[in-house]
Design a protein around this motif. Structure first.
Motif, PDB file in Angstrom:
ATOM      1  N   ALA A 183       4.099  99.725 -16.848  1.00 45.70           N
ATOM      2  CA  ALA A 183       4.066 101.001 -16.119  1.00 45.70           C
ATOM      3  C   ALA A 183       4.347 102.169 -17.064  1.00 45.70           C
ATOM      4  O   ALA A 183       3.662 103.204 -17.005  1.00 45.70           O
TER       5      ALA A 183
ATOM      6  N   ASN B  66       1.921 105.231 -18.097  1.00 41.89           N
ATOM      7  CA  ASN B  66       2.438 106.537 -17.676  1.00 41.89           C
ATOM      8  C   ASN B  66       2.422 106.673 -16.148  1.00 41.89           C
ATOM      9  O   ASN B  66       2.059 107.716 -15.605  1.00 41.89           O
ATOM     10  N   ILE B  67       2.779 105.569 -15.488  1.00 43.57           N
ATOM     11  CA  ILE B  67       2.903 105.567 -14.028  1.00 43.57           C
ATOM     12  C   ILE B  67       4.234 104.903 -13.683  1.00 43.57           C
ATOM     13  O   ILE B  67       4.851 104.256 -14.525  1.00 43.57           O
ATOM     14  N   SER B  68       4.654 105.051 -12.435  1.00 47.51           N
ATOM     15  CA  SER B  68       5.897 104.405 -12.009  1.00 47.51           C
ATOM     16  C   SER B  68       5.644 102.926 -11.739  1.00 47.51           C
ATOM     17  O   SER B  68       4.501 102.495 -11.535  1.00 47.51           O
TER      18      SER B  68
ATOM     19  N   THR C  23       4.032 102.392  -8.365  1.00 45.16           N
ATOM     20  CA  THR C  23       2.596 102.704  -8.415  1.00 45.16           C
ATOM     21  C   THR C  23       1.834 101.537  -9.024  1.00 45.16           C
ATOM     22  O   THR C  23       0.762 101.162  -8.543  1.00 45.16           O
TER      23      THR C  23
END
Length: 150
Positions: free
Chosen positions: A21, A25-27, A30
């Motif tokens: 993640a 560059n996402i949570s 997500t």
């Protein structure tokens, strides 16, 4: 289902979902929602290919009966990290070469001192006389002087 392939790829690697993640560059939530989707943004798929060192076509083949590729144990460095590492490696080589040059200079000076001392003994002249002969003579004459004490 595309999301299931991504989940299986991550599960079969030594890379945590949190690390993936971060690299995308996402949570993490997500990322986990991606596991349920049939479509994913192209940029994320390309980045997943880089992270796991797989071809884009991997995501578009049937899941059943397809052997998973061997996955890298570590996440691929970002391009910035890559160039930072290359710069540091180059700087380290430069430092090593500078140290070697410095040592060669020191060794050469010591060698010159030994030759000069031997010349004063062998030729029976004082150091000032030998210095002037070496400074004022051309290379061929200097070679003759050096050979005369060898």
């Amino acid at each position: 289902m595309l999301g299931k392939k991504i989940k299986k790829l991550i599960d079969n690697s030594d890379i945590s979902q949190t690390k993936v993640a971060l690299e995308l560059n996402i949570s993490r939530p997500t990322l986990q929602r991606l596991f349920e989707r049939d479509t994913i943004e192209t940029a994320l798929l390309i980045r997943l290919c880089e992270i796991f060192n797989v071809e884009l076509s991997y995501f578009f083949t049937e899941l059943e009966g397809v052997e998973l590729p061997e996955v890298k144990k570590e996440v691929v460095e970002t391009k910035d990290d890559y160039w930072k590492v290359k710069y540091l490696e180059a700087q380290q080589k430069v430092d090593t070469l500078q140290n070697e040059i410095s040592q060669l200079k020191t060794d050469f000076i010591e060698f010159q001192k030994k030759v000069f001392d031997r010349m004063t003994i062998e030729l029976g002249k004082d150091k000032a006389c030998i210095e002037s002969e070496l400074v004022n003579n051309n290379d061929a004459e200097k070679d003759t002087i050096y050979r005369s004490i060898a």
